[in-house]
Design an enzyme around this catalytic site. Structure first.
Site, PDB file in Angstrom:
ATOM      1  N   GLY A 193      22.479 -20.942  -5.244  1.00 32.37           N
ATOM      2  CA  GLY A 193      21.023 -20.923  -5.288  1.00 32.37           C
ATOM      3  C   GLY A 193      20.438 -20.367  -4.020  1.00 32.37           C
ATOM      4  O   GLY A 193      21.130 -20.213  -3.012  1.00 32.37           O
ATOM      5  N   THR A 197      16.954 -24.777  -1.400  1.00 31.96           N
ATOM      6  CA  THR A 197      16.738 -25.414  -2.700  1.00 31.96           C
ATOM      7  C   THR A 197      17.425 -26.772  -2.824  1.00 31.96           C
ATOM      8  O   THR A 197      17.282 -27.434  -3.850  1.00 31.96           O
ATOM      9  CB  THR A 197      17.231 -24.493  -3.827  1.00 31.96           C
ATOM     10  OG1 THR A 197      18.575 -24.062  -3.551  1.00 31.96           O
ATOM     11  CG2 THR A 197      16.334 -23.271  -3.951  1.00 31.96           C
ATOM     12  N   THR A 200      22.995 -28.700  -0.276  1.00 24.75           N
ATOM     13  CA  THR A 200      23.689 -29.696   0.552  1.00 24.75           C
ATOM     14  C   THR A 200      23.227 -31.101   0.204  1.00 24.75           C
ATOM     15  O   THR A 200      24.039 -32.041   0.142  1.00 24.75           O
ATOM     16  CB  THR A 200      23.422 -29.408   2.035  1.00 24.75           C
ATOM     17  OG1 THR A 200      23.806 -28.062   2.332  1.00 24.75           O
ATOM     18  CG2 THR A 200      24.209 -30.357   2.918  1.00 24.75           C
ATOM     19  N   GLU A 416     -10.172  -4.540   1.624  1.00 24.90           N
ATOM     20  CA  GLU A 416      -9.850  -5.775   0.916  1.00 24.90           C
ATOM     21  C   GLU A 416     -10.753  -5.977  -0.296  1.00 24.90           C
ATOM     22  O   GLU A 416     -10.326  -6.535  -1.304  1.00 24.90           O
ATOM     23  CB  GLU A 416      -9.958  -6.971   1.871  1.00 24.90           C
ATOM     24  CG  GLU A 416      -9.020  -6.921   3.060  1.00 24.90           C
ATOM     25  CD  GLU A 416      -7.566  -6.778   2.648  1.00 24.90           C
ATOM     26  OE1 GLU A 416      -7.181  -7.327   1.592  1.00 24.90           O
ATOM     27  OE2 GLU A 416      -6.811  -6.107   3.371  1.00 24.90           O
ATOM     28  N   HIS A 419      -9.125  -4.107  -3.173  1.00 24.35           N
ATOM     29  CA  HIS A 419      -8.056  -4.898  -3.792  1.00 24.35           C
ATOM     30  C   HIS A 419      -8.635  -6.006  -4.662  1.00 24.35           C
ATOM     31  O   HIS A 419      -8.202  -6.207  -5.804  1.00 24.35           O
ATOM     32  CB  HIS A 419      -7.178  -5.537  -2.696  1.00 24.35           C
ATOM     33  CG  HIS A 419      -6.248  -4.588  -2.011  1.00 24.35           C
ATOM     34  ND1 HIS A 419      -5.439  -3.711  -2.677  1.00 24.35           N
ATOM     35  CD2 HIS A 419      -5.991  -4.406  -0.688  1.00 24.35           C
ATOM     36  CE1 HIS A 419      -4.717  -3.016  -1.812  1.00 24.35           C
ATOM     37  NE2 HIS A 419      -5.044  -3.419  -0.585  1.00 24.35           N
ATOM     38  N   ASP A 491       0.612  -0.731   1.335  1.00 22.70           N
ATOM     39  CA  ASP A 491       0.302  -0.691  -0.100  1.00 22.70           C
ATOM     40  C   ASP A 491       1.035   0.453  -0.794  1.00 22.70           C
ATOM     41  O   ASP A 491       1.613   0.280  -1.877  1.00 22.70           O
ATOM     42  CB  ASP A 491      -1.207  -0.514  -0.308  1.00 22.70           C
ATOM     43  CG  ASP A 491      -2.010  -1.637   0.336  1.00 22.70           C
ATOM     44  OD1 ASP A 491      -1.467  -2.744   0.457  1.00 22.70           O
ATOM     45  OD2 ASP A 491      -3.165  -1.386   0.701  1.00 22.70           O
TER      46      ASP A 491
END
Length: 634
Positions: A193, A197, A200, A416, A419, A491
């Site tokens: 994984g 996550t 251990t 911005e 976008h 971008d």
């Protein structure tokens, strides 16, 4: 005893040893205080001396009154013996030289000191141990059942992985239940994984639930500069495990020792390959290890040797993925147990706003939120603290002290806004979460989208929409400011890469459902050098044309949207210049032409510089595209 105190005691011993030997050598002649020879002769002539001992050039003895003395005999006084005989003094003779054993000890002392110091430091380098040469001893840390345990209730968000591991616990608790039907206990379980996550944590939880000894070691602990040490440590590890069976041996980051053999430039590393060979033999060789289960964790299963992954060695492969929204809510519930929460905070909303976060990311999020609340002298952690922590983790810390000119701030606002407008009016796009022109991290401005739920697959329409959103910033600069800046460099790079993946990997182009180019291999595996391009030059030109077409299509689509909603974009840019940060609801109201609620700017930085040159792409300070654009799956 600490390491520093041991070293100090060792140095003191090295210094005092020669002094001790010197005193032993002088022991036979170091009797009584020093007496002048002239006085000694006067005492002899007066009859105060009855008995003396002569050793080379020294005379020692005792006077009639009991006083001990010692004196040195000048070489130019041969009448001494005559005077002593005349006064009837008893004379004994001794050799002033040390005995044979003292001489031998003095000769061997330097070598013994050198050997002792070498043995001490070698034991220190190897972490102690009962033997001086403890290179081959395993460095595994043993966690006994009586020590503090981690249980399954401490690991959340990985329910499927826990279900698979519960069977391993059944094997360890009641092996006869499966053996009577001919079943065999698994020899190995590989946890796979992404980082953070909880691989251990799951292994420790298995040991806690099964109530068996738990050996923990890292793959890098086997590798040493001396050839053969790694293989010896593997043997010692399994010998210790056999003495404590049934038990679990957990090897973290197994790719450090289990990497593909015979790979890489210039051949493999002999020490690492010998260690892997020994591990393969111990897991499935002539000698069985019933009751010993090897658990290993890695986030790079693609580089492991095939012999390590075959049935009989790692019989089970348990995938530990990033948690879904329900798993994130369970993980947050564990991490906030010791954190005082405000009454208006809903953990479910926080979980829905953190798609793609791992367990470690969520733990960091809770910690950052608690730190933010403490910084503001609050008694509880609230929604605003979690929002600030999430923005800091995703977009970086605000750089309020950065000086930006008004012209550059205006360019950033329109970029911005481009976008944000495309993302807001585009059908099927992820909802807008926040738009800001406050510099964060390496970006002058950020437009952030937040998916409603976790995405596992991506439709072609969605990916084409992402291309249009990426082009919105550059187009806003062109249409409204009649300029182009380096801020759109990131971008354009993302759009080109996404379009190429759509053509070469996902079959979303006019070239059909085909894959072009072999899967990327890492050069240390030694496979990339022998690869050749599996398509012709004409196909390469067709691929470039398709990439250009897809990006151009997104460009034209964004251009049409910005042209149709020109007044709305101006309103969004003006609002950004005044307030610096807008959320999704603000953008929606501006597009609909409704006024925003009056409020002050969320950050008040220093006054802008009178003039500043636009920053180039070399400065890496470029406005970012939406942060949560998911790349197309490979």
């Amino acid at each position: 005893m600490s390491s520093n105190r041991k070293i100090i005691l060792l140095l003191v011993a090295v210094v005092l040893a020669p002094v001790l030997v010197f005193q032993i050598m002088r022991g036979s002649i170091s009797q009584g205080p020093e007496m002048h020879f002239t006085r000694f002769m006067q005492e002899v002539e007066q009859g105060q001396v009855r008995e003396v001992t002569i050793a080379d050039s020294y005379v020692t003895g005792r006077l009639v009154n009991g006083e001990r003395f010692r004196t040195y005999i000048p070489m130019a006084y041969p009448e001494l013996m005559t005077t002593l005989r005349r006064q009837n003094v008893v004379v004994r003779g001794e050799s002033g030289r040390p005995s044979a054993w003292v001489t031998a000890l003095v000769g061997m002392l330097p070598f013994l000191l050198i050997i002792g110091v070498w043995i001490y430091f070698m034991r220190q380098m190897q972490g102690g141990g009962s033997r001086a040469m403890s290179f081959g001893k395993s460095r595994a840390r043993l966690l006994m059942p009586t020590q503090k345990k981690v249980m399954f209730k401490d690991a959340a968000g990985v329910e499927e992985a826990k279900e698979e591991l519960k069977e391993i616990i059944e094997f360890l608790r009641e092996p006869q239940k499966f053996q009577k039907l001919g079943g065999k206990i698994p020899k190995g379980v590989l946890l796979v994984g992404p980082p953070g996550t909880g691989k251990t944590l799951l292994a420790r939880a298995v040991a806690g639930e099964a109530n068996v000894p738990f050996f923990s070691i890292s793959g890098s602990d086997f590798v040493e500069m001396f050839v053969g040490v790694g293989a010896s440590r593997v043997r010692d590890l399994f010998e210790q495990a056999k003495k404590n069976r049934p038990c679990i041996v957990f090897m973290d980051e197994i790719d450090a020792v289990g990497r593909h053999r015979g790979a890489g430039l210039g051949g493999g590393h002999d020490e690492r390959e010998q260690t892997l060979n020994q591990l393969l033999v111990e897991m499935d060789g002539f000698e069985g290890h019933d009751g010993v289960i090897l658990m290993a964790a890695t986030n790079r299963p693609d580089v492991l040797d095939p012999a390590l992954l075959r049935p009989g060695r790692f019989d089970r492969r348990v995938v530990v993925p990033r948690p879904d929204v329900r798993g994130r809510e369970d993980i947050l519930a564990i991490h906030v147990q010791k954190v005082p929460l405000a009454e208006d905070l809903d953990i479910g909303i926080v979980a829905r706003g953190t798609p793609g976060f791992s367990g470690a990311d969520l733990a960091n999020l809770v910690n950052e939120a608690a730190l933010n609340a403490a910084r503001l002298n609050q008694k509880a952690v609230g929604k605003d603290d979690f929002d600030a922590a999430r923005d800091k983790v995703l977009m970086g810390a605000e750089r309020k002290s950065m000086i930006i000119s008004e012209d550059q701030k205006r360019v950033t606002a329109y970029h911005e806004a481009g976008h944000a407008l495309v993302a807001a009016v585009l059908p099927g796009a992820d909802p807008l979460h926040k738009v800001t022109i406050i510099p964060r991290g390496l970006a002058l401005g950020v437009t952030q989208q937040m998916p409603m739920d976790d995405r596992h697959t991506y439709a072609r329409v969605y990916l084409e929409g992402q291309l249009a959103i990426l082009m919105g910033g550059r187009l806003a600069e062109e249409l409204f400011l009649d300029t182009m800046t380096s801020g759109a460099g990131n971008d354009i790079e993302q759009a080109t890469e996404l379009a190429r993946r759509m053509v070469c990997k996902l079959g979303m182009s006019r070239l059909g459902p085909l894959t072009f180019g072999s899967q990327e291999e890492l050069i240390f595996l030694g496979r990339e050098i022998s690869q050749h391009r599996d398509y012709s030059e004409a196909t390469a030109q067709a691929i470039d044309q398709e990439v250009q077409r897809l990006v151009g299509q997104g460009y034209e689509r964004a251009k049409q949207m910005l042209t149709d909603h020109r007044p709305a974009l101006v309103r969004i840019a003006d609002a950004l210049l005044k307030l610096e940060t807008l959320d999704g609801a603000d953008i929606k109201r501006l597009i609909e032409g409704q006024p925003l609620e009056a409020r002050r700017p969320r950050s008040a930085g220093p006054p802008p510089a009178p003039s500043a040159a636009p920053q180039s792409a070399d400065n890496v300070v470029v406005p970012a595209a939406p942060l949560h654009e998911k790349p197309a799956p490979a």
